[in-house]
Design an enzyme around this catalytic site. Structure first.
Site, PDB file in Angstrom:
ATOM      1  N   GLN A  31      50.728 116.515 -28.100  1.00 43.27           N
ATOM      2  CA  GLN A  31      50.407 117.909 -27.795  1.00 43.27           C
ATOM      3  C   GLN A  31      51.628 118.650 -27.233  1.00 43.27           C
ATOM      4  O   GLN A  31      51.534 119.424 -26.278  1.00 43.27           O
ATOM      5  CB  GLN A  31      49.232 117.986 -26.818  1.00 43.27           C
ATOM      6  N   SER A  32      52.768 118.454 -27.857  1.00 41.22           N
ATOM      7  CA  SER A  32      54.022 119.056 -27.389  1.00 41.22           C
ATOM      8  C   SER A  32      54.026 120.574 -27.554  1.00 41.22           C
ATOM      9  O   SER A  32      53.776 121.098 -28.644  1.00 41.22           O
ATOM     10  CB  SER A  32      55.195 118.454 -28.167  1.00 41.22           C
TER      11      SER A  32
END
Length: 334
Positions: free
Chosen positions: A75-76
């Site tokens: 979930q960068s």
């Protein structure tokens, strides 16, 4: 510091607002808390990486790149903003997402930032936790070169001396805002992970000789490691800028007591911080970075660590776009 000497594209929504958090300040009964809204920089929802990408994408284009390769956790926020910047400037984008949490939840793996990366046209490759990400990016670059492409590798978080220029500029911007408002800033607080945001701020504030300390609340590494990473990058950034004074160890302040079980793994305090700031101020924090930093700031104020300070600026590094990937955090009775 003359940042115009460096290649830069201008697409971030700057300057970002500097707002006073009256209800949170009243609730805590401590120093006045201000928030620097770097969640409002634009680019697929904004965030701190957008400032870095103004310099990083300009550098890639100057080098004739047609493809950008970068990496981050599943979930960068960095990869989401990089994908959007590449779409805007006609660059292909190849993203490596490392499984650093072990979460199998479908929302975590496919929603939030991952969904937005697909929408902006990035190619996504999932890799196992513990992968040598720098080596993996170089392998993809070698494959692309063999296919006649011209790739450019951007490090995780956009954290190198080029990307850190974005937060040298942010330091200049914040000091100017404070000067215009007659605001004496006693401390800056923010999340620190890949080190580029804090390193740029430290390099900029030291060069400005304004005497504002910056505290990074760590989200991943042990304190000694984080301190060393920030200091090394701050010094490299100062060298890149060719400024006379480099940061010292005393210029870098970190507190890594709020990481919990690890990177990307929420704590009860970070969940509470998300709900508290949403309900008091109508502002959304993210579960990986800004929530842990805010939880740390709240705890430090409650423990009396900031009683001598009147004004604290919290830099909101963005990332609320990841919240749909962590929906389970808020699935509880009541």
């Amino acid at each position: 510091m003359h940042l115009a000497r460096f290649p830069r594209l201008r697409f971030a929504h700057l300057p970002t607002p500097l707002e006073r958090l009256d209800r949170l300040t009243e609730h805590l009964g401590g120093p006045t808390i201000w928030i620097k809204r770097d969640d409002c920089t634009g680019l697929a929802g904004g965030g701190n990486k957008t400032r870095k990408l103004e310099f990083l994408i300009a550098d890639a284009l100057d080098r004739g790149a047609d493809t950008v390769i970068t990496q981050g956790a599943t979930q960068s926020n960095h990869t989401r903003q990089t994908a959007a910047a590449c779409a805007r400037f006609r660059l292909a984008c190849h993203i490596l997402l490392e499984d650093r949490t072990g979460f199998e939840d479908r929302d975590y793996r496919e929603n939030g930032n991952v969904l937005l990366e697909r929408l902006t046209g990035a190619t996504i490759e999932h890799v196992a936790g513990g992968t040598d990400m720098n080596r993996a990016m170089e392998q993809r670059a070698e494959q692309l070169r063999a296919d006649g492409r011209t790739p450019c590798i951007i490090p995780g978080g956009g954290s190198n001396p080029i990307g850190a220029l974005g937060y040298v500029n942010a330091a200049m911007e914040l000091v100017q805002q404070a000067n215009d408002a007659g605001l004496v800033i006693d401390r800056i607080v923010h999340a620190t992970g890949s080190a580029g945001t804090q390193a740029g701020l430290v390099a900029g504030l030291v060069a400005l000789d304004c005497g504002i300390p910056t505290l990074g609340i760590g989200v991943r590494a042990p304190e000694a490691v984080q301190h060393a990473n920030v200091l090394a990058l701050a010094r490299a950034t100062a060298e890149h800028l060719n400024v006379a004074r480099a940061a010292t160890a005393e210029d870098v302040q970190v507190d890594c007591g709020y990481i919990g079980d690890g990177y990307g793994l929420p704590t009860e305090a970070s969940r509470a911080a998300i709900e508290q700031i949403a309900r008091l101020e109508g502002i959304l924090l993210d579960p990986v970075y800004s929530a842990k930093a805010m939880a740390g700031l709240i705890d430090r104020i409650r423990r009396g660590l900031h009683t001598e300070e009147r004004n604290i600026v919290f830099i909101h590094t963005g990332g609320a776009q990841a919240l749909p990937g962590y929906r389970w955090m808020f699935d509880r009775p009541g």
